[in-house]
Design an enzyme around this catalytic site. Structure first.
Site, PDB file in Angstrom:
ATOM      1  N   GLU A   1       0.868  -1.172   0.000  1.00 43.01           N
ATOM      2  CA  GLU A   1       0.000   0.000   0.000  1.00 43.01           C
ATOM      3  C   GLU A   1       0.907   1.223   0.000  1.00 43.01           C
ATOM      4  O   GLU A   1       1.547   1.538   1.001  1.00 43.01           O
ATOM      5  CB  GLU A   1      -0.898   0.009   1.234  1.00 43.01           C
ATOM      6  CG  GLU A   1      -1.762   1.259   1.365  1.00 43.01           C
ATOM      7  CD  GLU A   1      -2.457   1.343   2.708  1.00 43.01           C
ATOM      8  OE1 GLU A   1      -2.665   2.477   3.198  1.00 43.01           O
ATOM      9  OE2 GLU A   1      -2.811   0.292   3.275  1.00 43.01           O
TER      10      GLU A   1
ATOM     11  N   LYS B   1     -11.119  -0.714   6.216  1.00 45.02           N
ATOM     12  CA  LYS B   1      -9.924  -0.532   7.033  1.00 45.02           C
ATOM     13  C   LYS B   1     -10.362  -0.081   8.425  1.00 45.02           C
ATOM     14  O   LYS B   1     -11.255   0.767   8.543  1.00 45.02           O
ATOM     15  CB  LYS B   1      -9.033   0.516   6.384  1.00 45.02           C
ATOM     16  CG  LYS B   1      -7.841   0.982   7.214  1.00 45.02           C
ATOM     17  CD  LYS B   1      -7.075   2.045   6.450  1.00 45.02           C
ATOM     18  CE  LYS B   1      -5.911   2.597   7.263  1.00 45.02           C
ATOM     19  NZ  LYS B   1      -5.111   3.578   6.503  1.00 45.02           N
TER      20      LYS B   1
ATOM     21  N   ARG C   1       1.559  10.130   0.980  1.00 44.29           N
ATOM     22  CA  ARG C   1       2.169  11.046   1.944  1.00 44.29           C
ATOM     23  C   ARG C   1       3.444  11.654   1.391  1.00 44.29           C
ATOM     24  O   ARG C   1       4.158  12.362   2.096  1.00 44.29           O
ATOM     25  CB  ARG C   1       2.468  10.316   3.259  1.00 44.29           C
ATOM     26  CG  ARG C   1       1.219   9.846   3.997  1.00 44.29           C
ATOM     27  CD  ARG C   1       1.575   9.188   5.304  1.00 44.29           C
ATOM     28  NE  ARG C   1       0.388   8.739   6.020  1.00 44.29           N
ATOM     29  CZ  ARG C   1       0.407   8.154   7.213  1.00 44.29           C
ATOM     30  NH1 ARG C   1       1.574   7.941   7.811  1.00 44.29           N
ATOM     31  NH2 ARG C   1      -0.711   7.769   7.796  1.00 44.29           N
TER      32      ARG C   1
END
Length: 325
Positions: free
Chosen positions: A41, A129, A45
């Site tokens: 994943e 999630k 960022r």
């Protein structure tokens, strides 16, 4: 979509990766794959996220790569264009969820409350999630939420490591976990990819947690099996356990009434997650014999399977849970 969820579940661990140096992308993914984890994943960022996803998708098409920390439709579009197979958001964004559904890409929105789970159900989602996992109540919180929402599956992320991962993975409602604990920042900074491979291998070893449960020994008759079991029990003080097709001396030695799989018998190996074990074994060319697979009636997960593996006259099977004495 479900096939992707099954793949994530079989891998069991979804590495959450921030790419600060684009030159790190491929060596890092290669190190993870060599260690046994072929998923990633890539978080938005950093400015290199989309390029990293594209590099992975192009160079390693067998790697299941997705995008994380997706906050906007623009980021979701960039991730999909780059080759991401799934999108992960830290919270529940109606706009991003709607866009992903409309654009036929798996979305795993972040949730931590009952209200957010109900929103996910409203959108027809079956897997979410759970974030931030540890600070939101950890495995106990997920277990509590799964009681009224038994139809929902979770991929918890946040504060999970090799020490506590089984607290989560042992829950029937948890498909996999996310984290970066197999990627210590010091090793990434040093570009020590061999050490990261070693960390990843250790993580997979802890995940599968193989243990020898029992040795099954073939016999020609019930009488022969019983005689051998009694002899062993008398010598070492083991308790006898009579079973329909065998007799146990203690919990470790099974004497079969007749010839079973394997020239000499079989070896039973415990693992908490047979599907995940079979996923890894398949990479070595070892597979379950389909006709031997049995499943837990409540979870439908595999709890027993013989392998197409025989060593020194002994077949091998995986089992979870073990035979209860």
């Amino acid at each position: 979509m479900q096939s992707l969820i099954e793949q994530i579940s079989n891998i069991g661990i979804l590495p959450v990766i921030r790419i600060d140096d684009p030159l790190d992308t491929l060596p890092m993914i290669d190190a993870l794959a060599k260690g046994g984890i072929d998923s990633a994943e890539i978080t938005f960022r950093s400015e290199y996220a989309a390029q990293a996803i594209k590099d992975i998708a192009t160079t390693y098409p067998h790697i299941l790569v997705g995008a994380g920390t997706v906050l906007t439709i623009e980021q979701a579009q960039a991730a999909k264009d780059a080759g991401a197979k799934f999108i992960v958001t830290p919270g529940f964004s109606d706009e991003v969820v709607t866009w992903c559904i409309n654009n036929d890409i798996l979305i795993l929105p972040g949730v931590s409350t009952a209200t957010e789970i109900e929103k996910a159900l409203h959108y027809g989602l079956k897997t979410v999630k759970f974030f931030p996992a540890e600070s939101s109540g950890g495995a106990k919180r997920i277990k509590d939420l799964s009681a009224p929402y038994s139809m929902m599956k979770f991929i918890p992320t946040g504060g999970i490591n090799q020490t506590n991962m089984h607290d989560y993975l042992s829950l029937p409602c948890v498909e996999a976990i996310g984290g970066s604990f197999m990627l210590p920042q010091t090793l990434v900074d040093q570009k020590n990819w061999d050490a990261i491979t070693a960390c990843t291998q250790d993580t997979i070893k802890s995940l599968l947690n193989y243990r020898l449960i029992h040795i099954g020994i073939n016999n020609n008759s019930k009488e022969d099996a019983t005689k051998s079991a009694i002899m062993l029990s008398n010598l070492f003080g083991f308790k006898l356990y009579e079973k329909p097709k065998s007799v146990f001396a203690g919990e470790g030695f099974e004497f079969l009434h007749s010839k079973g799989p394997g020239e000499n018998g079989h070896i039973g190996l415990y693992t908490p997650y047979p599907e995940k074990a079979l996923y890894q074994l398949a990479k070595a060319g070892i597979h379950a014999l389909p006709e031997t697979i049995t499943r837990n009636k409540k979870t439908n997960r595999i709890n027993f399977a013989y392998l197409d593996l025989e060593i020194s006259g002994f077949k091998f099977h995986l089992i979870n849970p073990d035979i209860k004495m």
